[in-house]
Design an enzyme around this catalytic site. Structure first.
Site, short mmCIF file in Angstrom:
data_model
loop_
_atom_site.label_atom_id
_atom_site.label_comp_id
_atom_site.label_asym_id
_atom_site.label_seq_id
_atom_site.Cartn_x
_atom_site.Cartn_y
_atom_site.Cartn_z
N ASP A 34 0.95 -1.29 -0.10
CA ASP A 34 -0.01 0.10 -0.02
C ASP A 34 0.95 1.31 -0.11
OD1 ASP A 34 -3.30 0.46 1.23
OD2 ASP A 34 -1.84 2.00 0.95
N GLY A 97 -15.75 2.25 4.13
CA GLY A 97 -14.37 2.98 3.73
C GLY A 97 -13.82 2.39 2.65
N GLN A 98 -14.58 1.93 1.87
CA GLN A 98 -13.65 1.56 0.67
C GLN A 98 -13.58 2.53 -0.48
OE1 GLN A 98 -15.82 -1.86 -1.38
NE2 GLN A 98 -14.17 -2.03 -3.01
N HIS A 104 -10.40 -5.90 -2.28
CA HIS A 104 -8.81 -6.28 -1.66
C HIS A 104 -9.12 -6.31 -0.05
CE1 HIS A 104 -9.91 -1.70 -1.95
NE2 HIS A 104 -9.32 -1.67 -0.68
N HIS A 106 -6.63 -5.49 3.10
CA HIS A 106 -5.40 -5.17 3.79
C HIS A 106 -4.79 -6.00 4.82
CE1 HIS A 106 -6.52 -0.82 2.57
NE2 HIS A 106 -7.95 -1.26 2.54
P1 AMP Z 1 -9.89 1.32 0.45
O1 AMP Z 1 -9.91 2.36 1.14
O2 AMP Z 1 -9.94 -0.22 1.52
O3 AMP Z 1 -10.45 0.87 -0.82
O4 AMP Z 1 -8.30 1.06 0.34
C1 AMP Z 1 -7.59 1.32 -0.62
C2 AMP Z 1 -6.03 1.36 -0.46
O5 AMP Z 1 -5.34 1.70 -1.86
C3 AMP Z 1 -5.56 2.61 0.20
O6 AMP Z 1 -5.21 2.20 1.62
C4 AMP Z 1 -4.68 3.39 -0.60
O7 AMP Z 1 -3.49 3.80 0.19
C5 AMP Z 1 -4.21 2.37 -1.56
N1 AMP Z 1 -3.69 2.87 -2.54
C6 AMP Z 1 -4.24 3.78 -3.64
N2 AMP Z 1 -3.62 4.02 -4.82
C7 AMP Z 1 -2.38 3.17 -4.48
C8 AMP Z 1 -1.17 2.91 -5.64
N3 AMP Z 1 -0.99 3.49 -6.31
N4 AMP Z 1 -0.40 1.67 -4.96
C9 AMP Z 1 -0.52 1.41 -3.85
N5 AMP Z 1 -1.78 1.47 -3.03
C10 AMP Z 1 -2.39 2.39 -3.40
#
Ligand code: AMP
Ligand code: ZN
Length: 117
Positions: A34, A97-98, A104, A106
């Site tokens: 991330d 919070g997606q 995915h 975490h």
């Molecule tokens: P969510 O809020 O559960 O949808 O998580 C999305 C995650 O994607 C967040 O923790 C972001 O920091 C991560 N994210 C967004 N863009 C990128 C990227 N280019 N590379 C890696 N992680 C990313």
């Protein structure tokens, strides 16, 4: 195999169009770092297939979630987290919070984590 969604950031990472720190890859699942550096280990476990949300995912795709958890377990062990523990979290929809509409998990660890909501 991957019906890539052109506006999806995770599909672009999977296709190599956006750089990432890839930790694991098989035929169905990838694990990459991330961009958030909030905890010592913050990885994202992502199916190669573009599935927007668990809420709308078909029963036929459900075995993929087990494969995601298996990949998370494997990478967590490789990162030395198996004994101390770690957290797997899936955010679903607006209240969950997606932010990225490609399912995915975490994988968080490397220090004791609080439970916040
Ligand atoms: P969510 O809020 O559960 O949808 O998580 C999305 C995650 O994607 C967040 O923790 C972001 O920091 C991560 N994210 C967004 N863009 C990128 C990227 N280019 N590379 C890696 N992680 C990313
Ligand atoms: Zn996608």
């Amino acid at each position: 195999m991957n019906p890539q969604k052109t506006d999806c950031i995770f599909c672009k990472i999977i296709a190599g169009e956006i750089p990432s720190q890839m930790a694991y890859r098989d035929k169905e699942v990838v694990v990459f770092a991330d961009i958030k550096k909030d905890v010592p280990v913050h990885l994202l476990v992502v199916p190669i297939k573009h599935i927007p949300s668990l809420a709308t995912m078909s029963d036929a795709d459900m075995p993929l979630v087990g494969k995601m958890v298996a990949a998370a377990k494997k990478v967590a062990a490789e990162k030395g987290l198996a004994d101390k523990g770690y957290r797997l979290t899936m955010n679903i929809g607006a209240d969950g919070g997606q932010d990225v509409q490609h399912i995915h998990i975490h994988l968080l660890g490397g220090r004791p984590l609080k439970w916040e909501n």
